[in-house]
Structures are given as structure tokens and as C-alpha cells.
Design a protein around this motif. Structure first.
Motif, PDB file in Angstrom:
ATOM      1  N   LYS A 103       3.229 -16.080 -14.515  1.00  0.00           N
ATOM      2  CA  LYS A 103       3.386 -16.226 -15.963  1.00  0.00           C
ATOM      3  C   LYS A 103       2.624 -15.132 -16.693  1.00  0.00           C
ATOM      4  O   LYS A 103       2.398 -15.218 -17.892  1.00  0.00           O
ATOM      5  CB  LYS A 103       2.849 -17.585 -16.414  1.00  0.00           C
ATOM      6  CG  LYS A 103       3.637 -18.749 -15.830  1.00  0.00           C
ATOM      7  CD  LYS A 103       2.952 -20.049 -16.210  1.00  0.00           C
ATOM      8  CE  LYS A 103       3.379 -21.174 -15.297  1.00  0.00           C
ATOM      9  NZ  LYS A 103       2.285 -22.106 -15.030  1.00  0.00           N
ATOM     10  N   GLU A 150      15.300 -21.991  -6.464  1.00  0.00           N
ATOM     11  CA  GLU A 150      14.350 -21.112  -5.785  1.00  0.00           C
ATOM     12  C   GLU A 150      13.130 -21.928  -5.416  1.00  0.00           C
ATOM     13  O   GLU A 150      12.881 -22.968  -6.009  1.00  0.00           O
ATOM     14  CB  GLU A 150      13.891 -20.000  -6.739  1.00  0.00           C
ATOM     15  CG  GLU A 150      14.742 -18.759  -6.723  1.00  0.00           C
ATOM     16  CD  GLU A 150      14.196 -17.725  -7.690  1.00  0.00           C
ATOM     17  OE1 GLU A 150      12.975 -17.646  -7.857  1.00  0.00           O
ATOM     18  OE2 GLU A 150      15.015 -17.007  -8.302  1.00  0.00           O
ATOM     19  N   SER A 151      12.353 -21.420  -4.477  1.00  0.00           N
ATOM     20  CA  SER A 151      11.100 -22.087  -4.194  1.00  0.00           C
ATOM     21  C   SER A 151      10.131 -21.794  -5.330  1.00  0.00           C
ATOM     22  O   SER A 151      10.318 -20.839  -6.083  1.00  0.00           O
ATOM     23  CB  SER A 151      10.538 -21.588  -2.876  1.00  0.00           C
ATOM     24  OG  SER A 151      10.242 -20.224  -2.983  1.00  0.00           O
ATOM     25  N   GLY A 152       9.096 -22.610  -5.436  1.00  0.00           N
ATOM     26  CA  GLY A 152       8.090 -22.345  -6.464  1.00  0.00           C
ATOM     27  C   GLY A 152       8.173 -23.323  -7.602  1.00  0.00           C
ATOM     28  O   GLY A 152       9.259 -23.765  -7.976  1.00  0.00           O
ATOM     29  N   ARG A 153       6.996 -23.659  -8.139  1.00  0.00           N
ATOM     30  CA  ARG A 153       6.998 -24.668  -9.178  1.00  0.00           C
ATOM     31  C   ARG A 153       7.111 -24.067 -10.564  1.00  0.00           C
ATOM     32  O   ARG A 153       7.194 -24.785 -11.542  1.00  0.00           O
ATOM     33  CB  ARG A 153       5.741 -25.526  -9.074  1.00  0.00           C
ATOM     34  CG  ARG A 153       4.491 -24.704  -8.872  1.00  0.00           C
ATOM     35  CD  ARG A 153       3.316 -25.614  -8.630  1.00  0.00           C
ATOM     36  NE  ARG A 153       3.530 -26.407  -7.412  1.00  0.00           N
ATOM     37  CZ  ARG A 153       2.817 -27.478  -7.117  1.00  0.00           C
ATOM     38  NH1 ARG A 153       1.915 -27.898  -7.930  1.00  0.00           N
ATOM     39  NH2 ARG A 153       3.030 -28.119  -5.994  1.00  0.00           N
ATOM     40  N   ASN A 154       7.119 -22.737 -10.662  1.00  0.00           N
ATOM     41  CA  ASN A 154       7.297 -22.120 -11.977  1.00  0.00           C
ATOM     42  C   ASN A 154       8.770 -21.985 -12.323  1.00  0.00           C
ATOM     43  O   ASN A 154       9.122 -21.582 -13.411  1.00  0.00           O
ATOM     44  CB  ASN A 154       6.664 -20.721 -12.004  1.00  0.00           C
ATOM     45  CG  ASN A 154       5.188 -20.790 -11.741  1.00  0.00           C
ATOM     46  OD1 ASN A 154       4.560 -21.796 -12.046  1.00  0.00           O
ATOM     47  ND2 ASN A 154       4.633 -19.735 -11.166  1.00  0.00           N
ATOM     48  N   GLU A 203       6.785 -27.197  -0.838  1.00  0.00           N
ATOM     49  CA  GLU A 203       7.909 -27.817  -1.531  1.00  0.00           C
ATOM     50  C   GLU A 203       7.881 -29.325  -1.325  1.00  0.00           C
ATOM     51  O   GLU A 203       8.286 -30.086  -2.178  1.00  0.00           O
ATOM     52  CB  GLU A 203       9.238 -27.249  -1.017  1.00  0.00           C
ATOM     53  CG  GLU A 203       9.533 -25.848  -1.499  1.00  0.00           C
ATOM     54  CD  GLU A 203       9.900 -25.795  -2.972  1.00  0.00           C
ATOM     55  OE1 GLU A 203      10.717 -26.623  -3.408  1.00  0.00           O
ATOM     56  OE2 GLU A 203       9.368 -24.927  -3.690  1.00  0.00           O
ATOM     57  N   SER A 220       2.492 -16.407  -7.181  1.00  0.00           N
ATOM     58  CA  SER A 220       3.435 -16.316  -8.288  1.00  0.00           C
ATOM     59  C   SER A 220       4.355 -17.531  -8.324  1.00  0.00           C
ATOM     60  O   SER A 220       4.993 -17.807  -9.322  1.00  0.00           O
ATOM     61  CB  SER A 220       4.247 -15.029  -8.203  1.00  0.00           C
ATOM     62  OG  SER A 220       5.111 -15.089  -7.106  1.00  0.00           O
ATOM     63  N   LYS A 221       4.415 -18.268  -7.234  1.00  0.00           N
ATOM     64  CA  LYS A 221       5.234 -19.482  -7.235  1.00  0.00           C
ATOM     65  C   LYS A 221       4.426 -20.717  -7.615  1.00  0.00           C
ATOM     66  O   LYS A 221       4.945 -21.831  -7.646  1.00  0.00           O
ATOM     67  CB  LYS A 221       5.867 -19.684  -5.853  1.00  0.00           C
ATOM     68  CG  LYS A 221       6.990 -18.689  -5.583  1.00  0.00           C
ATOM     69  CD  LYS A 221       7.510 -18.836  -4.176  1.00  0.00           C
ATOM     70  CE  LYS A 221       8.408 -17.701  -3.755  1.00  0.00           C
ATOM     71  NZ  LYS A 221       9.640 -17.591  -4.530  1.00  0.00           N
ATOM     72  N   GLY A 222       3.126 -20.519  -7.840  1.00  0.00           N
ATOM     73  CA  GLY A 222       2.308 -21.638  -8.310  1.00  0.00           C
ATOM     74  C   GLY A 222       1.875 -22.619  -7.233  1.00  0.00           C
ATOM     75  O   GLY A 222       1.524 -23.752  -7.535  1.00  0.00           O
ATOM     76  N   TYR A 223       1.888 -22.195  -5.971  1.00  0.00           N
ATOM     77  CA  TYR A 223       1.535 -23.112  -4.893  1.00  0.00           C
ATOM     78  C   TYR A 223       0.023 -23.209  -4.669  1.00  0.00           C
ATOM     79  O   TYR A 223      -0.456 -24.146  -4.052  1.00  0.00           O
ATOM     80  CB  TYR A 223       2.141 -22.645  -3.577  1.00  0.00           C
ATOM     81  CG  TYR A 223       3.636 -22.750  -3.473  1.00  0.00           C
ATOM     82  CD1 TYR A 223       4.316 -23.833  -4.020  1.00  0.00           C
ATOM     83  CD2 TYR A 223       4.373 -21.793  -2.779  1.00  0.00           C
ATOM     84  CE1 TYR A 223       5.692 -23.941  -3.906  1.00  0.00           C
ATOM     85  CE2 TYR A 223       5.747 -21.899  -2.657  1.00  0.00           C
ATOM     86  CZ  TYR A 223       6.398 -22.965  -3.213  1.00  0.00           C
ATOM     87  OH  TYR A 223       7.750 -23.064  -3.083  1.00  0.00           O
ATOM     88  N   GLY A 255      12.784 -17.665  -0.118  1.00  0.00           N
ATOM     89  CA  GLY A 255      12.734 -18.753  -1.071  1.00  0.00           C
ATOM     90  C   GLY A 255      13.911 -18.889  -2.032  1.00  0.00           C
ATOM     91  O   GLY A 255      13.805 -19.580  -3.025  1.00  0.00           O
ATOM     92  N   PHE A 256      15.038 -18.221  -1.730  1.00  0.00           N
ATOM     93  CA  PHE A 256      16.205 -18.363  -2.607  1.00  0.00           C
ATOM     94  C   PHE A 256      17.123 -19.452  -2.058  1.00  0.00           C
ATOM     95  O   PHE A 256      18.092 -19.167  -1.349  1.00  0.00           O
ATOM     96  CB  PHE A 256      16.951 -17.034  -2.730  1.00  0.00           C
ATOM     97  CG  PHE A 256      16.127 -15.965  -3.390  1.00  0.00           C
ATOM     98  CD1 PHE A 256      16.016 -15.920  -4.762  1.00  0.00           C
ATOM     99  CD2 PHE A 256      15.470 -15.013  -2.636  1.00  0.00           C
ATOM    100  CE1 PHE A 256      15.258 -14.945  -5.381  1.00  0.00           C
ATOM    101  CE2 PHE A 256      14.704 -14.028  -3.244  1.00  0.00           C
ATOM    102  CZ  PHE A 256      14.599 -13.996  -4.622  1.00  0.00           C
ATOM    103  N   VAL A 280       5.985 -22.857   3.117  1.00  0.00           N
ATOM    104  CA  VAL A 280       6.970 -23.044   2.048  1.00  0.00           C
ATOM    105  C   VAL A 280       7.487 -24.478   2.082  1.00  0.00           C
ATOM    106  O   VAL A 280       7.555 -25.156   1.057  1.00  0.00           O
ATOM    107  CB  VAL A 280       8.143 -22.048   2.189  1.00  0.00           C
ATOM    108  CG1 VAL A 280       9.299 -22.453   1.296  1.00  0.00           C
ATOM    109  CG2 VAL A 280       7.698 -20.651   1.813  1.00  0.00           C
TER     110      VAL A 280
END
Lengths: 302, 437
Positions: free
Chosen positions: B143, A57-61, B90, B110-113, A270-271, B86
Motif C-alpha cells: 500500500k 490472487e493470493s494476498g490479503r490486500n 491463505e 506486499s501481500k500482507g501475510y 499466486g495468480f 502460501v
């Protein structure tokens, strides 16, 4: 092989090593050509297939992990995706068939000794020279509800690209138009390769134009037809740019081709892993259909 | 095939950026050397001519005043900014300062960007912007912590633009910001203004979702509810109010033109100028196009938002954020504080014909003049509350896959309101589910 066959038997023992040396040389020579293929084609392909089995998935978490066939299971139950495959097949089949019929007509015409034939042949190739984005923008103007040429000409008042039932037919027309040049050129080349003697023999036997077309032109063109329709089909299934520029899959998903769907899945929502699963599934579906088509054509031919 | 190569390309870019990131640290060490100015990229989405000019002028002003922090203006477009971001997030090479809107921030946060700037906003900027506006940029970081992921600066409210001559001819009460029309009054007036060949109102519903969801708050319709940390779709009597009322205008009162449904927001303008539609419920920014395109002598007026049980409207904001990957977060924030101070916000709001969040900017004479309805527009800012859907993960997918087609079908009278409600909930919850794993 012929060389070894004429040699005396005792040299036979050396053949395997000779062959393997030849083989080695061949590989060394091919290596420079293979590296880019492996790096830019096979590599990404394998990486994409690999992604399909993860929950990337996208995202750094997010920590990507291997999920086996889970994505494929979800995909099988994903009605939206199969609806999109259905739309994709309607699009690809109708564009390919209509494109073929229109191009065959155009090719037959351009094969006649017409006035200004050279110019006409050049004009027929024009859509080919246009970048897909330009084609998309141009057709957006064609279909424009207020200023578009379609509504002005036919006196209709339809917002073609926003109408639930008209959007798909509208983009199919554009697809046919934009893909006609290559099909026409290939068919024209095929027509020119048919020996004149066959037509002369037909005329001697008193065959009418229609009969000549049916019994000489079509059978002679067959290999070309099979090739170009298969290629067209693959290209059309994979079409992205034209539809992205024109409708972005709207209205309400009525023109959301599978490629567009996978793109949205990856870059809008983002999947990545799930989108890769879709890519793999599309390849399987296309290969299956194409295999069936080619198998039938070959069986009929033999 | 293509998608796979695209993903692979993204992966390669990510790898390359990963390596570049290592080198980049050394690079930022270098740029700390005296005499070397810090370089920032500012991705702007301004698109109206006046607004692009205002943006560029502010950047120039900053660059002249701050030789040690040089900002490069990068033009982006609303059409594809989120896809573009995005990939650049990335890839690890995003612009330092990012112009976007709060619905997008929710996902990115929520994705931390994005950088959480909760404790980093200078006090004067923080106090200049009221809390409801800050609420539109406060999100979960993925989180479970709440953070502030941008500075909100422009907001849009829904007002009604009306043909003054037709209003006067019909002898209806002209509402004021203190005494606006109720939805019932609006329905009555629309009927009065409908004659053969012309309609009281046109509802352009090509993109119906945000508009109906924002208006639904007039009757307390939130469309989403969260219980035990799980968000689900809710379409009850409150949510149905506005849906039903618009539908009634279209099919019961016949005071709204059904052929306007497929139109984008600006498309009914020619009909509006020709007197075919007496009123257009639109965003405040559309006033710009009215001013620019209206024929000479065309008399129009901006009417305040309608009132249901309240005049509350869902608000989203345009925002400036700092990328989490930015090597110069402090300098970026300094630039943002300059860019969005009261004076500059007034310039930006004027350029985009939107409402500034800054209290100082809202008090600017340019924002309260009667000319072109600025007074009514600026007053409507007090009705803005944070749109509930902002806090919903997966709203974007719900909107494009579920809500848009269903609402379009409902307004086209192809399905009943109960079917629409049931589908919005059932299909919607399925979509939301995968964002809550």
C-alpha cells in the motif's frame, strides 16, 4: 414400460403420476450417493470454472473481482503457456504411443505359455505398486550425471535432466515405464477375451502368425485399445507428480507440462484466477483432442 | 481438473480456517488464563546436520527457561517452503515464527501475510545488526508504506575456494581481504592455472541468476531500475561486465571448463579435489562440504571476493519473521530476540557455515579464526550491500521464466551477449508488468 403396455387403456391416465413417483423414489434412493459427488466433484469443478472469470490472487490486500473473459484473452496471447501446451502434447502423445506399443508387446509375450509366466506377470505390475514420488526419486538416480546407471552403462557423460535437448526425452522414457503396467494388464485381459476358435479357424485357412495378429488379434482388441489409449492420454496430460519430483519443469521450462505451469502460476506466483483459466483451457483442449480421436475411431469402426 | 480441485481444496481450507479463526479468538482468550503456557510453532529450514542440532538445542534452551512460552520446532525444507507458506497463509493457520529468506519476504510482505516489526524490535537486537542487513528485510507493504518484515540473521557472500598447492606451484600472489584480486588479475591467474586436462576455474551455472546478479554489483550492475514507481529490467554496459568476463573465461581464454556449466554448486567438488579445477567461485557455505569431503592432506584456501570497480556484492539474508495471523506476536518476537542474540547467532552461523549479521557474533573468536577460512569469510561481510533485485516485485517469475533459460543459453554460447541482453529486457518487462498493475 412393458407392464403399462399390457394394462387396459383406462389406467393410462395414471401413468404420468406413477412414473413421477417412481422417479421421486429413485432420486431419494440416489441422494446419499449424489451428495458426495456434488460436494466433492461437481462443486469444486464449478468453483474452479467460476474462478477462471475472476482476478483472484493470493494476498490479503487484494480484492477479487469479476473480470469476464479477460483471463482467456491474456491466455490466448501467452506464448509461454502455449509452449507449455506444446510440450504437454509432445509428452502425452509420445508417452501414450510408446506405452501402448511396449505394453502390447509385453502383453503378447505374457499371453504365451512361458516358463515362470506367473512370476513374469507379477513383475510386470511392479511399477504400478510404486508411489509416483518414489518413481521420481528412483529415476533421478538412474539419470544422475555421475552415479547414474544410464551414464555408467552407455559410457556417456550427459546430465540428462539438466540438458536442454535431453530432458524431455528422458522424462518421456520414465513416463512410459511408469504407465506400462495398467496398459499391459488391460491389453492382456483383452487378449484373453479373444475366442480361441478364431485362431483355430485362421490356422485351418493357413494364416501365418503375422497374419493372425493383423487380422484377428488387432481387430478383436480394437475396443480395448481405443479405451486404454484414450484413458492413458488423459492421464498423461494430467501428469504432475512424476515430473514435479524429477525436474520441476526445468531446465529453462523444457519439461514444464501444462499442469506444472498452472501449479506454479497458482502457488508460486499466486495468480489463482489465471491458473484456473489455464485449468479450464487444458480441459477444453484435452476434450477437443479426445473427441476428435474417438469420433474417428468410431467412424472407422462402423 | 486436478488444479481446480486443488484450488477448491484450498478454498475449503480457507473457509474452514475462516470459521476456525472466529473460534480461535476465543481460544487465545482462554490461553491468556494463568498457568496455561502460550504455544508457538517455529518453522525452521535448517538442513545441515550441525545446523539442525544448533536450532533444536536453542529451542530446548528457550523452553526450559520460559515455561510460559513453549515453542514447537517444525521442520520445513527450502525446496517447497514458499508453496507451503502460501497455502498456510491463505488458510489462515501459518506457523508463528517463520524461517525464510529475504527474496521470499518481499512477496509475502506486499501481500500482507507478515507482521511489520519496525517498531517492535528490541533496541539491543536492532543495534546489534547493521543497517545494510536491515535493508534486506525492508519492503513495501503493498500500500506504499515501508515496513520491516523479519530479522535478518545469516548472509552469504561469494568467495573463491582454491587449491593451495596449485596456487603455490603457479607462483601467483595470494590475495588478502585488504588487497583482493581484481577481475583482470583473476582472469590472468586462471589462465596460468590452466594446463592440459585441468582448468583454472569451474563455474557451476545450473542456477546462474542469483550468482551473476550478486557478482554484477562488482561493476555497479543492478539489472533493475525504477523510474516513476515503475520497475523495468536494465542490461547495460555495467551489467554486461561480469557476464562477458565469465563468458571470456569459458570460450576465449578457455581457462574455465564448459562441462561444469550444467553443474549445481557442489557438483564440481570431486573435480576440485582431483586437481581438475584449481579454483571454485562459490558461496561461503560450501566450505563445509570441502572440509567434510576433502581427501586427507588436501590443502585448500578461501580467497576474498574479487574486485571490479568495487567489491560490492548483492546480499540476501536468511530471516525470522512473524506471521500477521499469529495470535501471539509479542511472545514470538521475544523468542526471536533470544534466538538471534549475538551468542546464538554465532552458533547458528557456525552450524550453517554462513555469515552472521550480528556485530557481536562476527567478533566471536569462532568467526575470526584462520581455520577453514573463517577470517576471510567473515571479512567479506563488509562487501555485502542489499541486492537490488530484492525490491522487485515479480523477480521470482522473471528469474525462473526469463533469466534462468537466457543466462544458461548465453553461458552455453548459444546466443550472443546482445541478444541475451535484449531478451532479458523485453521478455523481462513483460513479466514485471503484471505485478505493477
Amino acid at each position: 414400460m412393458t407392464a403399462t403396455a399390457t394394462r387396459p387403456p383406462q389406467t393410462r391416465r395414471r401413468r404420468p403420476s406413477g412414473v413421477s413417483r417412481q422417479n421421486r423414489e429413485m432420486w431419494v434412493l440416489m441422494l446419499p450417493a449424489l451428495v458426495p459427488v456434488l460436494l466433492f466433484s461437481v462443486g469444486p469443478l464449478l468453483y474452479g470454472i467460476g474462478l477462471a472469470f475472476t482476478d483472484a490472487e493470493s494476498g490479503r490486500n487484494h480484492v477479487t473481482s469479476f473480470v469476464g473473459l479477460e483471463n482467456f484473452g491474456t491466455l490466448l496471447a501467452d506464448e509461454e503457456f502455449w509452449a507449455s501446451i506444446r510440450i504437454g502434447l509432445i509428452w502425452a502423445v509420445s508417452v501414450t504411443v510408446l506405452q501402448f506399443l511396449a505394453s502390447l508387446g509385453l502383453a503378447l509375450l505374457l499371453n504365451q505359455k512361458l516358463w515362470l509366466r506367473g512370476l513374469a506377470r507379477v513383475l510386470a505390475v511392479v511399477p504400478w505398486a510404486m508411489p509416483p514420488v518414489v518413481i521420481g526419486l528412483m529415476w533421478r538416480l538412474v539419470y544422475h550425471p555421475d552415479a547414474g546407471i544410464v551414464n555408467t552403462t552407455f559410457g556417456t557423460d550427459i546430465n540428462w535432466l539438466a540438458d536442454f535437448s535431453w530432458a524431455l526425452p528422458a522424462i518421456i522414457v520414465m513416463g512410459v515405464w511408469s504407465g506400462m503396467p495398467q496398459t499391459t494388464i488391460v491389453l492382456l485381459a483383452g487378449l484373453q477375451g479373444i475366442p480361441k476358435e478364431l485362431y483355430e479357424a485362421g490356422e485351418v485357412d493357413g494364416a501365418a502368425t503375422w497374419r493372425k495378429f493383423w487380422s484377428i488379434t488387432l481387430p478383436q482388441l480394437r475396443p480395448v485399445i481405443v479405451t486404454i489409449t484414450s484413458l492413458d492420454f488423459v492421464w498423461n496430460v494430467n501428469q504432475f507428480t512424476l515430473v514435479y519430483v524429477l525436474t520441476q519443469g526445468g531446465p529453462g521450462g523444457r519439461t514444464r507440462l501444462p499442469m506444472l505451469f498452472a501449479y506454479e502460476e497458482a502457488f508460486r506466483y499466486g495468480f489463482f484466477g489465471y491458473a484456473a483459466t489455464m485449468g479450464v483451457t487444458i480441459v477444453i483442449v484435452v476434450l477437443g483432442l479426445l473427441g476428435f480421436y474417438l469420433w474417428r475411431q468410431m467412424r472407422e469402426a462402423s | 481438473m486436478r488444479i481446480k480441485s486443488a484450488l477448491a481444496a484450498a478454498a475449503i481450507v480457507a473457509l474452514a480456517a475462516g470459521c476456525g479463526g472466529g473460534g480461535g479468538d476465543a481460544g487465545s482468550g482462554e490461553s491468556a488464563k494463568p498457568g496455561e503456557p502460550v504455544k508457538l510453532n517455529f518453522l525452521s529450514l535448517a538442513w545441515q546436520k550441525e545446523s539442525v542440532a544448533a536450532n533444536k538445542q536453542l529451542v530446548d534452551e528457550w523452553n526450559k527457561a520460559n515455561p510460559t512460552i513453549q515453542v514447537t520446532y517444525v521442520q520445513g525444507s527450502w525446496d517447497n517452503v514458499n508453496d507451503q507458506l502460501v497455502t498456510s497463509f491463505e488458510g489462515g493457520d501459518p506457523p508463528d515464527v517463520i524461517h525464510d529468506d529475504s527474496p521470499a519476504l518481499s512477496g509475502f510482505a506486499s501481500k500482507g501475510y507478515l507482521l511489520d516489526i519496525k517498531d517492535k524490535v528490541p533496541a539491543d537486537l536492532k543495534s546489534d545488526i547493521p543497517q545494510p542487513a536491515w535493508d534486506t528485510v525492508t519492503f513495501d507493504d503493498g500500500k506504499g508504506n515501508q515496513g520491516v518484515y523479519g530479522v535478518p540473521f545469516l548472509q552469504e557472500s561469494q568467495v573463491i575456494i582454491a587449491n593451495k598447492k596449485l596456487l603455490d606451484a603457479a607462483g601467483v600472489r595470494v590475495p588478502t581481504s585488504d588487497n583482493p584480486w581484481t577481475w583482470d588479475e583473476f582472469a590472468e591467474v586462471s589462465k596460468k592455472l590452466t594446463k592440459s586436462g585441468s582448468f583454472g576455474v569451474a563455474w557451476p551455472m545450473k542456477s546462474p541468476v542469483n550468482k551473476t546478479l550478486n557478482l554484477a554489483l562488482n561493476f555497479g550492475g543492478t539489472f533493475f531500475q525504477t523510474t516513476d514507481g515503475k520497475t523495468t529490467v536494465k542490461v547495460g554496459p555495467e551489467e554486461k561486465q561480469v557476464l562477458q568476463r565469465i563468458h571470456d573465461q569459458l570460450y576465449k581464454d578457455k581457462s574455465a571448463d564448459t562441462s561444469a556449466l550444467g553443474m549445481g554448486t557442489a557438483d564440481p567438488l570431486p573435480g576440485f579435489f582431483a586437481g581438475k579445477y584449481a579454483m571454485l567461485p562459490v558461496g561461503v557455505y560450501l566450505r563445509q562440504q570441502v572440509v567434510e569431503q576433502a581427501p586427507k592432506g588436501f590443502d585448500w584456501v578461501t580467497l576474498p571476493p574479487l574486485k571490479g570497480t568495487s567489491s560490492d556484492q548483492g546480499a540476501v539474508s536468511q530471516t525470522l519473521s512473524v506471521a500477521a495471523d499469529s495470535k501471539h506476536p509479542e511472545e514470538s518476537l521475544k523468542f526471536i530476540s533470544f534466538f538471534l542474540n549475538g551468542t546464538n547467532q554465532a552458533k547458528l552461523a557456525k552450524g550453517d557455515w554462513l555469515l552472521p549479521t550480528s556485530a557481536k557474533a562476527a567478533a566471536d573468536p569462532a568467526m575470526t579464526t584462520k581455520e577453514n577460512g573463517w577470517d576471510v569469510a567473515t571479512a567479506s561481510a563488509k562487501n555485502l550491500v542489499v541486492a537490488p533485485f530484492l525490491k522487485v516485485n515479480g523477480f521470482d517469475e522473471w528469474k525462473s521464466k526469463v533469466a534462468t533459460p537466457i543466462l544458461q543459453q548465453y553461458f552455453a554460447n548459444k546466443i550472443s551477449i546482445d541478444d541475451a541482453a535484449a531478451k532479458l529486457v523485453a521478455d523481462g518487462n513483460k513479466v514485471l508488468e503484471r505485478y505493477q498493475r
